[in-house]
Design a protein around this motif. Structure first.
Motif, short mmCIF file in Angstrom:
data_model
loop_
_atom_site.label_atom_id
_atom_site.label_comp_id
_atom_site.label_asym_id
_atom_site.label_seq_id
_atom_site.Cartn_x
_atom_site.Cartn_y
_atom_site.Cartn_z
N LEU A 74 66.79 -79.35 78.43
CA LEU A 74 67.56 -78.84 77.29
C LEU A 74 66.60 -78.32 76.22
CD1 LEU A 74 70.17 -81.74 77.08
CD2 LEU A 74 70.49 -79.47 78.07
N PRO A 75 67.05 -77.34 75.45
CA PRO A 75 66.14 -76.78 74.44
C PRO A 75 65.77 -77.81 73.38
CG PRO A 75 68.38 -75.92 74.19
CD PRO A 75 68.36 -76.70 75.46
N GLY A 76 64.51 -77.85 73.00
CA GLY A 76 64.04 -78.78 71.99
C GLY A 76 64.67 -78.50 70.63
N TYR A 77 64.85 -79.52 69.84
CA TYR A 77 65.46 -79.30 68.52
C TYR A 77 64.46 -79.60 67.41
CZ TYR A 77 66.48 -84.28 69.41
OH TYR A 77 66.42 -85.60 69.74
N GLY A 78 64.82 -79.23 66.20
CA GLY A 78 63.99 -79.55 65.05
C GLY A 78 62.91 -78.55 64.73
N MET A 124 71.36 -86.50 67.15
CA MET A 124 71.55 -86.30 68.59
C MET A 124 72.20 -87.55 69.20
SD MET A 124 71.38 -84.49 71.29
CE MET A 124 70.33 -83.07 71.20
N ILE A 125 71.75 -88.72 68.79
CA ILE A 125 72.32 -89.98 69.29
C ILE A 125 73.81 -90.06 68.92
CG2 ILE A 125 72.32 -92.49 68.86
CD1 ILE A 125 69.22 -92.30 68.88
N GLN A 126 74.11 -89.70 67.69
CA GLN A 126 75.51 -89.80 67.27
C GLN A 126 76.38 -88.79 68.02
OE1 GLN A 126 74.76 -89.73 63.03
NE2 GLN A 126 75.44 -91.85 62.89
N TRP A 127 75.81 -87.65 68.27
CA TRP A 127 76.51 -86.61 69.01
C TRP A 127 76.82 -87.09 70.44
CZ3 TRP A 127 74.20 -81.05 70.07
CH2 TRP A 127 75.26 -80.14 70.17
N LEU A 128 75.82 -87.62 71.10
CA LEU A 128 76.00 -88.11 72.48
C LEU A 128 77.02 -89.24 72.52
CD1 LEU A 128 72.27 -88.05 73.66
CD2 LEU A 128 74.10 -86.52 74.45
N ARG A 129 76.94 -90.11 71.53
CA ARG A 129 77.88 -91.24 71.48
C ARG A 129 79.32 -90.75 71.32
NH1 ARG A 129 77.22 -96.37 70.09
NH2 ARG A 129 78.78 -96.14 68.45
N GLN A 130 79.45 -89.80 70.40
CA GLN A 130 80.77 -89.24 70.13
C GLN A 130 81.37 -88.61 71.40
OE1 GLN A 130 80.32 -86.18 67.25
NE2 GLN A 130 82.26 -86.60 66.25
N LEU A 131 80.51 -87.96 72.17
CA LEU A 131 80.98 -87.29 73.38
C LEU A 131 81.01 -88.23 74.59
CD1 LEU A 131 78.98 -83.96 72.90
CD2 LEU A 131 81.45 -84.25 72.67
N GLU A 132 80.64 -89.50 74.34
CA GLU A 132 80.63 -90.53 75.39
C GLU A 132 79.71 -90.16 76.55
OE1 GLU A 132 84.64 -91.69 76.31
OE2 GLU A 132 85.05 -92.22 74.23
N ILE A 133 78.57 -89.58 76.23
CA ILE A 133 77.57 -89.26 77.24
C ILE A 133 76.50 -90.36 77.21
CG2 ILE A 133 75.77 -87.63 77.95
CD1 ILE A 133 77.53 -85.45 76.58
N PRO A 134 76.30 -91.06 78.34
CA PRO A 134 75.31 -92.13 78.33
C PRO A 134 73.89 -91.59 78.22
CG PRO A 134 76.19 -91.84 80.54
CD PRO A 134 76.94 -90.89 79.65
N PHE A 135 73.02 -92.34 77.58
CA PHE A 135 71.63 -91.89 77.48
C PHE A 135 70.66 -93.06 77.47
CE2 PHE A 135 73.40 -92.26 73.26
CZ PHE A 135 72.42 -92.89 72.52
N ILE A 136 69.43 -92.71 77.81
CA ILE A 136 68.32 -93.66 77.89
C ILE A 136 67.24 -93.12 76.96
CG2 ILE A 136 66.39 -94.25 79.44
CD1 ILE A 136 68.49 -94.53 81.69
N ILE A 137 66.55 -94.02 76.25
CA ILE A 137 65.52 -93.57 75.32
C ILE A 137 64.14 -93.61 76.00
CG2 ILE A 137 64.42 -93.96 73.06
CD1 ILE A 137 67.34 -93.54 72.55
N VAL A 138 63.44 -92.48 75.95
CA VAL A 138 62.06 -92.43 76.44
C VAL A 138 61.15 -92.28 75.23
CG1 VAL A 138 60.42 -91.14 77.86
CG2 VAL A 138 62.81 -91.32 78.59
N LEU A 139 60.24 -93.23 75.07
CA LEU A 139 59.32 -93.19 73.92
C LEU A 139 58.01 -92.57 74.38
CD1 LEU A 139 60.20 -96.70 72.51
CD2 LEU A 139 60.94 -94.48 71.63
N THR A 140 57.67 -91.41 73.83
CA THR A 140 56.53 -90.63 74.35
C THR A 140 55.22 -90.92 73.59
OG1 THR A 140 57.00 -88.79 72.85
CG2 THR A 140 58.08 -88.74 75.00
N LYS A 141 54.13 -90.48 74.21
CA LYS A 141 52.78 -90.53 73.62
C LYS A 141 52.32 -91.97 73.35
CE LYS A 141 53.66 -85.96 71.71
NZ LYS A 141 53.40 -84.97 70.66
#
Ligand code: GDP
Length: 192
Positions: A74-78, A124-141
């Motif tokens: 997906l396209p990066g944000y920010g 983004m988290i709130q958006w995914l939650r609202q749409l009921e899309i499950p997600f996993i957090i990857v902490l980079t670097k």
């Protein structure tokens, strides 16, 4: 056995997606979070850098994995330098994908391990939650943190995000390979 990864489709406009396969997972995160490096490390995908290809800032890239499932970049944000118009197009493209792509099973949301989640990450988290899309957090670097700081940082991030829900966390470094094996196993649970 090596995996066969192919770029099947680059979608610039909403709805322009390839026919569904058995499974689909997507990777999201702020620009510069380390998404290209991670996808390269895990799947051997070489992604053209956005700076050399501005149009890529708002495309959705579908890669097939062994012809069974898609991994979706997906396209990066920010982006600070992106116009309002461009941001709007980005949001519309993503919203369409998130709301209409029923084959999407899991989003891997990348967050920089060094910093507290930023406003855009929370949105983004709130958006995914609202749409009921499950997600996993990857902490980079991960390699950029001293060993002694790692647990402390992880706790801070977990505490902050626990306001929104309970999630799995995968700290990784694309540079040293730490955590990559575990994340890879998790990813391949979905790409069946
Ligand atoms: P993207 O914009 O999310 O695709 O981010 P990139 O993968 O292009 O990474 C942005 C910058 O962070 C580049 O300079 C990378 O070399 C660096 N980077 C990415 N992953 C890591 C990592 O695990 N460790 C370190 N030290 N640097 C990383």
């Amino acid at each position: 056995m090596s995996n066969k990864i192919e770029l099947v489709k680059t979608a610039y406009i909403k709805g322009d997606y390839p026919p569904v396969l058995n499974s689909e997972i997507a990777f999201a995160g702020r620009s510069n979070v380390g998404k290209s490096s991670l996808l390269n490390k895990i799947f051997g995908i070489k992604i053209a850098k956005t700076s050399s290809n501005p149009g890529k800032t708002r495309s959705i890239n579908f890669y097939s994995v062994n012809n069974k499932g898609y991994l979706v970049d997906l396209p990066g944000y920010g982006f600070a330098s992106v116009s309002k118009e461009e941001k709007k197009k980005w949001a519309q493209l993503l919203e369409d994908y998130f709301t209409n792509r029923f084959s999407l099973q899991m989003v891997f949301l990348l967050i920089d391990h060094r910093h507290e989640p930023q406003k855009k990450d929370i949105e983004m988290i709130q958006w995914l939650r609202q749409l009921e899309i499950p997600f996993i957090i990857v902490l980079t670097k991960l390699d950029k943190l001293k060993k002694s700081e790692r647990n402390k940082k992880l706790k801070i991030i977990q505490t902050e995000l626990s306001k929104y829900g309970e999630y799995l966390y995968f700290p990784v470094s694309s540079k040293t390979g730490e955590g990559i094996g575990l994340l890879k196993s998790e990813i391949y649970k979905y790409l069946k």
